[in-house]
Design a protein around this motif. Structure first.
Motif, short mmCIF file in Angstrom:
data_model
loop_
_atom_site.label_atom_id
_atom_site.label_comp_id
_atom_site.label_asym_id
_atom_site.label_seq_id
_atom_site.Cartn_x
_atom_site.Cartn_y
_atom_site.Cartn_z
N ASP A 124 3.96 -58.88 -32.33
CA ASP A 124 3.72 -59.61 -31.08
C ASP A 124 3.15 -61.00 -31.29
N ARG A 125 2.94 -61.43 -32.55
CA ARG A 125 2.44 -62.79 -32.82
C ARG A 125 3.45 -63.65 -33.55
N LEU A 126 4.60 -63.09 -33.91
CA LEU A 126 5.53 -63.79 -34.78
C LEU A 126 6.59 -64.53 -33.98
N THR A 127 6.99 -65.69 -34.52
CA THR A 127 8.06 -66.47 -33.91
C THR A 127 9.35 -66.44 -34.74
N THR A 128 9.25 -66.13 -36.05
CA THR A 128 10.42 -66.14 -36.94
C THR A 128 10.40 -64.91 -37.84
N LEU A 129 11.54 -64.21 -37.90
CA LEU A 129 11.67 -63.03 -38.75
C LEU A 129 12.99 -63.10 -39.52
N ARG A 130 12.93 -62.72 -40.80
CA ARG A 130 14.13 -62.64 -41.62
C ARG A 130 14.07 -61.38 -42.47
N PHE A 131 15.17 -60.65 -42.49
CA PHE A 131 15.24 -59.40 -43.24
C PHE A 131 16.51 -59.38 -44.07
N PHE A 132 16.43 -58.67 -45.19
CA PHE A 132 17.63 -58.48 -45.99
C PHE A 132 18.54 -57.45 -45.33
N ALA A 133 17.97 -56.32 -44.91
CA ALA A 133 18.79 -55.27 -44.30
C ALA A 133 17.98 -54.52 -43.24
N LEU A 134 18.64 -54.18 -42.14
CA LEU A 134 18.03 -53.39 -41.08
C LEU A 134 19.07 -52.47 -40.47
#
Length: 446
Positions: free
Chosen positions: A213-223
């Motif tokens: 709830d505090r993040l503006t940017t997310l990057r993941f390898f796999a989901l």
């Protein structure tokens, strides 16, 4: 005015430009690359500035901004450690509070003790400056886990805004402690979790630690789609950018909890590089409403046969339901007829940037169809019929440079001249199978 008489402020700008001007950085032979530099491919180095004259040496040493972006690449000797220590010391000159951007990539030891020991010394030095961390990116092997234990004792961190981590064979406990330490920062806004985290770890570890709830940017390898939606639903009021390298189908035995509907009020940019078992991709689109979406990147398109049947239908429904004004779009499969038909939809009429990353070099007829569609004029409105607001067009692996130029001329004519045309830049790579690019900058045309 002679260069030695320049004011310190001007000299500082010149030095900063020399060290940090990324567009002019060229690819470097990794075998000859410096282990400590500002970026992975830097050919400029602040140490070089200290060898010119006494004035430049004292000026460069006194400017922490020249030393506070540090890329430590596969440290393997005590000399590398000393250089890293030197950069840290100079980046802390003055008040000692200048923020640090650290990228540290561990060298695989292959049974040798020296690289592991040297890497441990670098991590110890970095942790000693944890109060200055602003951005940190790590590539880690299993034998590095003990070196991070002092970090867990000094957390919470106070200034860290972004972390990126790729793991290789870390155990769950070590992974949990490291991510928890990074997430202890109240300033944290951006997270990238790369390779080395499987779906079980994502389900049992990351969801309970990361402050979504505090993040503006997310990057993941796999989901998995269910994890993807769960993350979005936990950050619907804050998240602005999310990128997933692979959206994967649930593995056998994993939970198949129904995916809920989610409205992301602030999400501006969505990137899904690849789908596996594509039917789940369309289901994901069906569950989203993205009223603020401005950028959509699908560089592999809907190449999965299972997704092709419903991919475009779900995507268009998403755009219509969201009532968003999409401005940038990247797409990457070879089904050009479907692409042309859908790009003519009013849902894409606000598009200003289009990147087509499919391999069109072997499909010259399909490319010509696309360029003909982009060339078609609408006499009633005196503008192109498809994507009338298009400013930047990126075509990868195309076949004919002449046909690209003809398309540009046709769009210019549709508007009545260069001054009225919206199109400002066209770039096409690997034309006619030769290693050069056609790049047309139309800003200065009359």
């Amino acid at each position: 005015m002679k260069v030695l008489n320049l004011p310190t402020e001007i000299l500082g700008k010149i030095f900063d430009h020399y060290v940090h001007d990324r567009p002019k950085v060229r690819q470097v032979d990794r075998a000859r690359a410096r282990r400590i530099s500002a970026y992975s491919d830097s050919q400029t180095h602040p140490v070089d500035l200290t060898h010119i004259c006494r004035l430049w040496r004292s000026s460069a040493i006194s400017m922490p901004q020249l030393w506070a972006t540090i890329h430590a690449f596969e440290i393997e000797s005590e000399g590398d450690v000393k250089m890293f220590e030197l950069w840290l010391e100079r980046s802390a000159s003055g008040a000692g509070t200048y923020p640090l951007t650290l990228t540290i990539r561990q060298k695989e030891s292959q049974g040798q003790e020296t690289p592991v020991q040297c890497f441990g010394e670098v991590i110890s030095l970095a942790i000693s400056q944890h109060q200055r961390w602003r951005h940190i990116s790590l590539w880690l092997y299993a034998d590095s886990q003990p070196f991070f234990e002092p970090l867990y004792a000094v957390a919470p961190l106070s200034t860290l805004r972004e972390f990126q981590v790729d793991f290789n064979q870390w155990n769950p406990d070590g992974l949990r402690h490291l991510i928890r330490a990074f997430c202890s920062s109240t300033a944290l806004r951006s997270v990238r979790i790369g390779v080395g985290t499987d779906n079980a770890l994502m389900r049992n570890l990351v969801f309970d630690i990361v402050p979504w709830d505090r993040l503006t940017t997310l990057r993941f390898f796999a989901l998995q789609p269910s994890h993807f939606i769960r993350i979005l639903s936990s950050s619907m009021d804050t998240l602005q950018h999310i990128s997933v390298s692979v959206l994967v189908s649930p593995f056998h035995g994993d939970s198949t909890t129904p995916i809920p509907d989610v409205t992301m009020r602030r999400l501006q940019s969505l990137c899904i590089q690849n789908f596996t078992f594509g039917g789940h991709g369309s289901e994901t689109f069906d569950r989203l409403t993205l009223p603020s979406l401005r950028e959509l990147y699908l560089p592999r398109g809907f190449e999965d046969p299972e997704l092709q049947t419903r991919g475009w239908e779900s995507l268009l429904s998403l755009l219509e339901r969201s009532n968003c004004k999409l401005q940038a779009f990247e797409f990457g499969d070879d089904n050009i007829p479907d692409l042309i038909k859908n790009l003519k939809s009013p849902l894409f009429e606000h598009l200003t940037n289009l990147t087509l990353s499919s391999v069109l070099a072997n499909h010259s007829d399909a490319l010509l169809q696309l360029l003909d569609a982009l060339s078609e004029a609408c006499e009633e409105t005196q503008r192109p019929r498809m994507l009338p607001l298009l400013e930047t067009l990126m075509l990868k692996f195309v076949h004919s440079k002449d046909s690209v130029r003809e398309m540009v001329s046709a769009r210019v004519a549709a508007y009545g001249g260069w001054g009225k045309s919206k199109l400002r830049r066209v770039c096409a790579q690997y034309i006619d199978f030769e290693e050069y690019a056609l790049e047309m900058d139309l800003n200065d045309r009359e």
